[in-house]
Design a protein around this motif. Structure first.
Motif, short mmCIF file in Angstrom:
data_model
loop_
_atom_site.label_atom_id
_atom_site.label_comp_id
_atom_site.label_asym_id
_atom_site.label_seq_id
_atom_site.Cartn_x
_atom_site.Cartn_y
_atom_site.Cartn_z
N PHE A 2 29.98 33.38 33.65
CA PHE A 2 30.00 32.83 35.01
C PHE A 2 30.56 33.88 35.97
CE2 PHE A 2 32.43 30.85 38.43
CZ PHE A 2 31.48 30.03 39.02
N ASN A 3 31.69 34.45 35.63
CA ASN A 3 32.31 35.45 36.51
C ASN A 3 31.53 36.75 36.56
OD1 ASN A 3 34.55 34.27 37.82
ND2 ASN A 3 35.59 34.15 35.85
N ALA A 4 30.84 37.10 35.50
CA ALA A 4 30.01 38.31 35.50
C ALA A 4 28.90 38.23 36.54
CB ALA A 4 29.42 38.55 34.11
N MET A 5 28.44 37.01 36.81
CA MET A 5 27.35 36.81 37.78
C MET A 5 27.82 36.60 39.20
SD MET A 5 24.10 34.77 36.36
CE MET A 5 23.21 35.01 37.88
N ARG A 6 29.09 36.33 39.39
CA ARG A 6 29.58 36.08 40.75
C ARG A 6 29.31 37.28 41.64
NH1 ARG A 6 35.47 33.87 40.66
NH2 ARG A 6 35.02 33.53 42.87
N GLY A 7 28.69 37.02 42.79
CA GLY A 7 28.33 38.08 43.72
C GLY A 7 27.01 38.76 43.38
#
Length: 170
Positions: free
Chosen positions: A136-141
């Motif tokens: 999830f955080n890897a895809m943020r932005g």
């Protein structure tokens, strides 16, 4: 967001793009929780979505989702993968050569269709399962954008994405 006047210095900078984008990959998901199907072309339907996609016929705000090809290796690296298949990220169209953020609040031509930016396409909790812990955080932005289809038409791999600089999404 209110865009600066087209004839202002900032307006001119925001309208200057290095080149058109290019469709690298197209995919639809006919139902929830099924793998995306890669296609060579798809029909975009005004006010609806992509033919064969589960979101077709919805509000139109999420008629199509796009992600930037140049972000795929970044997402892969941040999630601990050597590479990623576009279908894993659940976006309909992968675009190369154009910073998608430059399309914010704008209309653009994609193949024969006219689309407009509606919102960022933020990752959902399914990215954790798809990419592993931290997905999830890897895809943020890096999640891309959602767009409404204003004029339908066929979109093919290799087609250009060209901003309509004088037109602003409302």
């Amino acid at each position: 967001m209110t865009l600066p006047p087209a004839d202002s210095a900032l307006g001119k900078l925001m309208a200057t793009l290095p080149r058109p984008g290019r469709v690298e990959w197209i995919g639809v998901r006919p139902a929830r929780a099924v793998r995306m199907q890669a296609l060579d072309e798809v029909v975009a339907q005004a006010g609806a979505g992509l033919a064969g996609d589960r979101y077709k016929g919805g509000s139109g705000k999420r008629g199509v989702t796009l992600i930037q090809a140049e972000h795929l290796p970044v997402i892969a690296a941040l999630s601990g993968h050597a590479s990623l298949e576009p279908a894993l990220l659940r976006r309909n169209i992968v675009i190369s050569g154009l910073p998608l953020l430059a399309l914010k609040d704008r209309r653009f031509r994609l193949g024969d269709a006219l689309l407009e930016w509606t919102e960022s396409c933020d990752p959902c909790s399914m990215m954790e399962a798809a990419l592993g812990p931290g997905g999830f955080n890897a895809m943020r932005g890096h999640g891309g954008l959602c767009a409404r289809i204003l004029e339908g038409g066929t979109i093919r791999r290799g087609d250009a994405l060209v901003p309509v600089i004088d037109a602003v999404a409302v």
